[in-house]
Motif scaffolding. Structure first.
Motif, PDB file in Angstrom:
ATOM      1  N   LEU A   3       0.814  -1.267  -0.070  1.00  0.00           N
ATOM      2  CA  LEU A   3      -0.351  -0.215   0.422  1.00  0.00           C
ATOM      3  C   LEU A   3       1.078   1.529   0.013  1.00  0.00           C
ATOM      4  O   LEU A   3       2.055   1.043   0.699  1.00  0.00           O
ATOM      5  CB  LEU A   3      -0.706   0.094   1.598  1.00  0.00           C
ATOM      6  CG  LEU A   3      -1.819   0.594   1.532  1.00  0.00           C
ATOM      7  CD1 LEU A   3      -3.052   0.890   0.545  1.00  0.00           C
ATOM      8  CD2 LEU A   3      -2.935   1.154   2.837  1.00  0.00           C
ATOM      9  N   SER A   4       0.544   2.049  -0.835  1.00  0.00           N
ATOM     10  CA  SER A   4       1.385   3.055  -0.792  1.00  0.00           C
ATOM     11  C   SER A   4       0.078   4.579  -0.619  1.00  0.00           C
ATOM     12  O   SER A   4      -0.775   4.676  -1.040  1.00  0.00           O
ATOM     13  CB  SER A   4       2.520   3.597  -1.647  1.00  0.00           C
ATOM     14  OG  SER A   4       1.605   2.731  -3.373  1.00  0.00           O
ATOM     15  N   GLY A   5       1.036   5.951  -0.969  1.00  0.00           N
ATOM     16  CA  GLY A   5       0.354   6.876  -0.476  1.00  0.00           C
ATOM     17  C   GLY A   5       0.578   8.241   0.011  1.00  0.00           C
ATOM     18  O   GLY A   5       2.167   8.194   0.936  1.00  0.00           O
ATOM     19  N   THR A   6       0.663   9.327  -0.364  1.00  0.00           N
ATOM     20  CA  THR A   6       1.048  11.025   0.108  1.00  0.00           C
ATOM     21  C   THR A   6       1.054  10.984   1.709  1.00  0.00           C
ATOM     22  O   THR A   6       0.013  10.320   2.377  1.00  0.00           O
ATOM     23  CB  THR A   6       0.411  11.573  -0.634  1.00  0.00           C
ATOM     24  OG1 THR A   6      -0.782  12.041   0.036  1.00  0.00           O
ATOM     25  CG2 THR A   6       0.982  11.691  -2.009  1.00  0.00           C
ATOM     26  N   VAL A   7       1.971  11.307   2.520  1.00  0.00           N
ATOM     27  CA  VAL A   7       2.062  12.324   3.489  1.00  0.00           C
ATOM     28  C   VAL A   7       1.855  13.236   3.420  1.00  0.00           C
ATOM     29  O   VAL A   7       3.017  14.247   2.566  1.00  0.00           O
ATOM     30  CB  VAL A   7       3.340  11.196   4.487  1.00  0.00           C
ATOM     31  CG1 VAL A   7       3.228  12.564   6.086  1.00  0.00           C
ATOM     32  CG2 VAL A   7       3.188   9.536   4.403  1.00  0.00           C
ATOM     33  N   GLY A   8       1.677  13.841   4.687  1.00  0.00           N
ATOM     34  CA  GLY A   8       1.798  15.659   4.583  1.00  0.00           C
ATOM     35  C   GLY A   8       0.571  16.230   3.516  1.00  0.00           C
ATOM     36  O   GLY A   8      -0.392  16.122   3.237  1.00  0.00           O
ATOM     37  N   ASP A   9       1.261  17.410   4.320  1.00  0.00           N
ATOM     38  CA  ASP A   9       0.343  18.285   2.593  1.00  0.00           C
ATOM     39  C   ASP A   9       0.304  18.817   1.499  1.00  0.00           C
ATOM     40  O   ASP A   9      -0.037  20.024   0.821  1.00  0.00           O
ATOM     41  CB  ASP A   9      -0.523  20.007   3.429  1.00  0.00           C
ATOM     42  CG  ASP A   9       0.837  20.874   4.088  1.00  0.00           C
ATOM     43  OD1 ASP A   9       2.005  19.980   3.285  1.00  0.00           O
ATOM     44  OD2 ASP A   9       0.633  21.997   5.113  1.00  0.00           O
ATOM     45  N   GLY A  10       1.487  18.355   1.242  1.00  0.00           N
ATOM     46  CA  GLY A  10       1.586  18.474  -0.640  1.00  0.00           C
ATOM     47  C   GLY A  10       1.764  17.162  -1.113  1.00  0.00           C
ATOM     48  O   GLY A  10       1.578  16.111  -1.150  1.00  0.00           O
ATOM     49  N   PRO A  11       1.835  17.225  -2.514  1.00  0.00           N
ATOM     50  CA  PRO A  11       1.740  16.476  -3.445  1.00  0.00           C
ATOM     51  C   PRO A  11       3.100  15.790  -3.630  1.00  0.00           C
ATOM     52  O   PRO A  11       4.010  16.304  -3.786  1.00  0.00           O
ATOM     53  CB  PRO A  11       1.402  17.274  -5.069  1.00  0.00           C
ATOM     54  CG  PRO A  11       2.223  18.148  -4.617  1.00  0.00           C
ATOM     55  CD  PRO A  11       1.673  18.918  -3.014  1.00  0.00           C
ATOM     56  N   ALA A  12       3.283  14.016  -3.576  1.00  0.00           N
ATOM     57  CA  ALA A  12       4.595  13.665  -3.684  1.00  0.00           C
ATOM     58  C   ALA A  12       5.327  13.765  -5.630  1.00  0.00           C
ATOM     59  O   ALA A  12       4.455  13.320  -5.673  1.00  0.00           O
ATOM     60  CB  ALA A  12       4.406  11.746  -2.957  1.00  0.00           C
ATOM     61  N   VAL A  13       6.377  14.062  -5.569  1.00  0.00           N
ATOM     62  CA  VAL A  13       6.796  13.961  -7.248  1.00  0.00           C
ATOM     63  C   VAL A  13       8.021  12.913  -7.175  1.00  0.00           C
ATOM     64  O   VAL A  13       8.512  13.049  -6.235  1.00  0.00           O
ATOM     65  CB  VAL A  13       6.989  15.278  -7.414  1.00  0.00           C
ATOM     66  CG1 VAL A  13       8.162  15.008  -8.741  1.00  0.00           C
ATOM     67  CG2 VAL A  13       6.311  16.979  -6.946  1.00  0.00           C
ATOM     68  N   LEU A  14       7.918  11.869  -7.527  1.00  0.00           N
ATOM     69  CA  LEU A  14       8.861  10.840  -7.544  1.00  0.00           C
ATOM     70  C   LEU A  14       9.079  10.268  -8.841  1.00  0.00           C
ATOM     71  O   LEU A  14       8.471  10.489  -9.837  1.00  0.00           O
ATOM     72  CB  LEU A  14       7.711   8.937  -6.898  1.00  0.00           C
ATOM     73  CG  LEU A  14       7.215   9.880  -6.362  1.00  0.00           C
ATOM     74  CD1 LEU A  14       6.241   8.306  -5.876  1.00  0.00           C
ATOM     75  CD2 LEU A  14       8.066   9.916  -4.601  1.00  0.00           C
ATOM     76  N   MET A  15      10.168  10.168  -9.165  1.00  0.00           N
ATOM     77  CA  MET A  15      10.713   9.929  -9.879  1.00  0.00           C
ATOM     78  C   MET A  15      11.094   8.156 -10.442  1.00  0.00           C
ATOM     79  O   MET A  15      11.702   7.868  -8.623  1.00  0.00           O
ATOM     80  CB  MET A  15      12.244  10.374 -10.787  1.00  0.00           C
ATOM     81  CG  MET A  15      13.583   9.692 -11.341  1.00  0.00           C
ATOM     82  SD  MET A  15      15.231  10.251 -12.185  1.00  0.00           S
ATOM     83  CE  MET A  15      14.263  11.487 -12.740  1.00  0.00           C
ATOM     84  N   VAL A  16      10.605   7.507 -11.159  1.00  0.00           N
ATOM     85  CA  VAL A  16      10.527   6.501 -11.131  1.00  0.00           C
ATOM     86  C   VAL A  16      11.260   5.545 -12.460  1.00  0.00           C
ATOM     87  O   VAL A  16      11.148   6.162 -13.434  1.00  0.00           O
ATOM     88  CB  VAL A  16       8.916   5.242 -11.526  1.00  0.00           C
ATOM     89  CG1 VAL A  16       9.229   4.026 -11.244  1.00  0.00           C
ATOM     90  CG2 VAL A  16       8.454   5.955 -10.096  1.00  0.00           C
ATOM     91  N   VAL A  17      12.256   4.605 -12.162  1.00  0.00           N
ATOM     92  CA  VAL A  17      12.996   3.426 -12.983  1.00  0.00           C
ATOM     93  C   VAL A  17      12.748   2.469 -12.734  1.00  0.00           C
ATOM     94  O   VAL A  17      13.276   2.451 -12.096  1.00  0.00           O
ATOM     95  CB  VAL A  17      15.052   4.325 -12.548  1.00  0.00           C
ATOM     96  CG1 VAL A  17      15.295   3.412 -13.821  1.00  0.00           C
ATOM     97  CG2 VAL A  17      14.766   5.561 -12.533  1.00  0.00           C
TER      98      VAL A  17
END
Length: 148
Positions: A119-133
Motif C-alpha cells: 500500500l502506498s500514498g502521500t504524507v502531509g499537505d503537499g503532493p509527492a513528486v517521484l522519479m521512477v526508473v
C-alpha cells in the motif's frame, strides 16, 4: 576529497519465499573512483545496470492512497519533493522524502487478509513528486539487498 567510498542507504521492498512483501534497509556500497569523462575530475561511481529501462516522473496528489498492489516491474523510486509512504504486507510502514530511495520488487506476492503487494500514498499537505526508473529485467525474488 574523502578516500572512503560512500554508503548510500535505500529501502528494498521484496517478496519472501512465503509470498509476503517485506522491507529491508540496505546500502549501496560498491563504488569506484573514476572520471565520468576525462578531463572531468574523478567521482564515486556505483555499479552500472545494463538493459532496457523506462524513466518517468509521477505526481501523487495530496491525500492520494493507492489500493494494495504489486509494483508493475522492479523499479527504483526516488522522491523529488513531498513525502510518501510504503506499507508492506508484514505491516512495516516506511515514510520517505526527497533524496531517499526505494527499490520496489514485490512481484509474486500471495494475497493474505486482503493484502497483496504493498500500500502506498502521500504524507502531509503537499503532493509527492517521484522519479521512477522501471527495469525490463525480471524480479529477483526472495533476495533482499541485492544491489550493493
Amino acid at each position: 576529497m574523502s578516500d572512503a567510498a560512500p554508503r548510500i542507504p535505500y529501502w528494498h521492498l521484496w517478496t519472501d519465499a512465503q509470498g509476503i512483501s517485506r522491507q529491508t534497509r540496505c546500502s549501496l556500497t560498491e563504488f569506484a573512483l573514476h572520471s565520468m569523462n576525462p578531463p572531468a575530475a574523478p567521482q564515486w561511481q556505483g555499479q552500472k545496470t545494463h538493459g532496457g529501462m523506462t524513466v518517468m516522473v509521477t505526481v501523487q496528489p495530496v491525500g492520494w492512497v493507492g489500493a494494495w498492489h504489486e509494483n508493475p516491474r522492479p523499479q527504483w523510486i526516488i522522491p523529488l519533493s513531498g513525502r510518501w509512504f510504503v506499507e508492506s504486507m508484514d505491516g512495516q510502514r516506511v515514510e520517505m522524502g526527497p533524496g531517499e530511495i526505494s527499490f520496489g520488487e514485490d512481484q509474486g506476492t500471495r494475497e493474505r487478509d486482503g493484502r497483496k503487494g504493498h500500500l502506498s500514498g502521500t504524507v502531509g499537505d503537499g503532493p509527492a513528486v517521484l522519479m521512477v526508473v522501471q527495469m525490463d529485467a525480471p524480479p529477483d525474488l526472495a533476495t533482499p539487498c541485492r544491489f550493493r
